[in-house]
Design an enzyme around this catalytic site. Structure first.
Site, PDB file in Angstrom:
ATOM      1  N   HIS A   1      -5.089   9.337   0.032  1.00  0.00           N
ATOM      2  CA  HIS A   1      -5.176   8.699   1.346  1.00  0.00           C
ATOM      3  C   HIS A   1      -6.119   9.408   2.307  1.00  0.00           C
ATOM      4  O   HIS A   1      -5.917   9.422   3.525  1.00  0.00           O
ATOM      5  CB  HIS A   1      -3.780   8.532   1.979  1.00  0.00           C
ATOM      6  CG  HIS A   1      -3.634   7.245   2.735  1.00  0.00           C
ATOM      7  ND1 HIS A   1      -4.053   7.095   4.040  1.00  0.00           N
ATOM      8  CD2 HIS A   1      -3.152   6.038   2.366  1.00  0.00           C
ATOM      9  CE1 HIS A   1      -3.809   5.846   4.432  1.00  0.00           C
ATOM     10  NE2 HIS A   1      -3.273   5.188   3.433  1.00  0.00           N
TER      11      HIS A   1
ATOM     12  N   ASP B   1       0.817  -1.210   0.000  1.00  0.00           N
ATOM     13  CA  ASP B   1       0.000   0.000   0.000  1.00  0.00           C
ATOM     14  C   ASP B   1       0.855   1.267   0.000  1.00  0.00           C
ATOM     15  O   ASP B   1       2.014   1.252   0.418  1.00  0.00           O
ATOM     16  CB  ASP B   1      -0.878   0.031   1.260  1.00  0.00           C
ATOM     17  CG  ASP B   1      -2.021  -0.968   1.205  1.00  0.00           C
ATOM     18  OD1 ASP B   1      -2.032  -1.815   0.297  1.00  0.00           O
ATOM     19  OD2 ASP B   1      -2.896  -0.890   2.092  1.00  0.00           O
ATOM     20  N   ASP B   2       0.225   2.347  -0.406  1.00  0.00           N
ATOM     21  CA  ASP B   2       0.707   3.730  -0.228  1.00  0.00           C
ATOM     22  C   ASP B   2       1.771   4.186  -1.238  1.00  0.00           C
ATOM     23  O   ASP B   2       2.235   5.313  -1.140  1.00  0.00           O
ATOM     24  CB  ASP B   2       1.242   3.993   1.200  1.00  0.00           C
ATOM     25  CG  ASP B   2       0.166   3.846   2.267  1.00  0.00           C
ATOM     26  OD1 ASP B   2      -0.999   3.591   1.901  1.00  0.00           O
ATOM     27  OD2 ASP B   2       0.493   3.987   3.450  1.00  0.00           O
TER      28      ASP B   2
ATOM     29  N   HIS C   1      -5.897   2.790  -4.128  1.00  0.00           N
ATOM     30  CA  HIS C   1      -5.844   3.064  -2.685  1.00  0.00           C
ATOM     31  C   HIS C   1      -6.271   4.516  -2.417  1.00  0.00           C
ATOM     32  O   HIS C   1      -5.846   5.108  -1.438  1.00  0.00           O
ATOM     33  CB  HIS C   1      -4.431   2.783  -2.170  1.00  0.00           C
ATOM     34  CG  HIS C   1      -4.323   2.667  -0.678  1.00  0.00           C
ATOM     35  ND1 HIS C   1      -5.205   1.951   0.096  1.00  0.00           N
ATOM     36  CD2 HIS C   1      -3.407   3.185   0.216  1.00  0.00           C
ATOM     37  CE1 HIS C   1      -4.851   2.036   1.367  1.00  0.00           C
ATOM     38  NE2 HIS C   1      -3.769   2.787   1.470  1.00  0.00           N
TER      39      HIS C   1
ATOM     40  N   HIS D   1       3.748  -2.154   3.250  1.00  0.00           N
ATOM     41  CA  HIS D   1       3.768  -0.795   2.695  1.00  0.00           C
ATOM     42  C   HIS D   1       5.129  -0.582   2.030  1.00  0.00           C
ATOM     43  O   HIS D   1       6.152  -0.625   2.731  1.00  0.00           O
ATOM     44  CB  HIS D   1       3.546   0.238   3.797  1.00  0.00           C
ATOM     45  CG  HIS D   1       2.187   0.125   4.439  1.00  0.00           C
ATOM     46  ND1 HIS D   1       1.891  -0.850   5.361  1.00  0.00           N
ATOM     47  CD2 HIS D   1       1.051   0.845   4.247  1.00  0.00           C
ATOM     48  CE1 HIS D   1       0.609  -0.723   5.729  1.00  0.00           C
ATOM     49  NE2 HIS D   1       0.081   0.304   5.067  1.00  0.00           N
TER      50      HIS D   1
END
Ligand code: ZN
Length: 212
Positions: free
Chosen positions: A89, A34-35, A85, A176
């Site tokens: 955020h 993620d991210d 995603h 991540h």
């Protein structure tokens, strides 16, 4: 919102992601990141996956995809899956349904202009979503089975231990790729699970094979 570089990079070509044979009788695991995209880190994970013929899923942020389209392309070319995603955020549950849907579709549009491929999966930031969002979008909402807590420990050894303790055949594992401690852990874990006969699959591949 759109970056002018993206169109020049794509030159109208769709990155072909070939289907491949996965043995349903052998163990498999879906590593997810993620991210990102995170320049340098993401490429190191792709290289580690390449060594074992593996693939993974990258839940990326729209604003970073715009900034680093070459890394997004590298993911697609490697055969790994690009997933949504959100744009930057935010908590999707704090937005109106209309704004949440606009946020999600902006990321799909960015990914499509970079790779020519549709996004199928969404992992909402903080795992936060509601029924209205889930029913209002076409993407599948994907959570995880194993949280390596790399975002918390930022410690390579602890990430390796957490993963080995909780991972099982068919698990979706959360990492991540923005954290530098995660990368050597993932490199070691890919070698480790490969030595145990595990196949590294994308979330979409896992769903297809396991009928989830
Ligand atoms: Zn996140």
């Amino acid at each position: 919102m759109k970056n002018e570089n993206i169109k020049t990079l794509l030159k109208g070509d769709r990155i072909e992601i070939p289907k491949r044979e996965i043995d349903p009788n052998k163990p498999m695991v879906a590593f997810t990141f993620d991210d990102g995209p995170s320049v340098g880190n993401t490429e190191r994970i792709l290289a580690a996956l390449d060594k074992v013929g593996g693939r993974a899923t990258f839940f990326q942020l729209g604003y970073l995809m715009e900034k680093y389209p070459e890394t997004v392309q590298a993911v697609a070319k490697q055969g790994s899956e690009i997933a949504n995603h959100s744009y930057d955020h935010d908590w999707l549950t704090e937005k109106s349904l209309e704004d949440a849907k606009a946020d999600i579709s902006s990321v799909n549009d960015i990914a499509f202009s970079i790779t020519g491929n549709e996004i199928l999966l969404l992992r909402p930031p903080y795992g936060a979503f509601n029924t209205a969002i889930k029913e209002g979008i076409t993407e599948r909402v994907v959570m995880w089975d194993v949280d390596t807590r790399d975002w918390e420990s930022r410690n390579t050894q602890s990430i390796i231990e957490m993963t080995k303790k909780y991972t099982y055949d068919g698990a979706i594992v959360l990492f991540h790729d923005i954290h530098s401690a995660t990368i050597p852990a993932v490199e070691e874990l890919i070698e480790y699970y490969d030595s145990l006969g595990y196949q590294f699959v994308t979330v979409s591949e896992l769903y297809e094979i396991k009928g989830r």
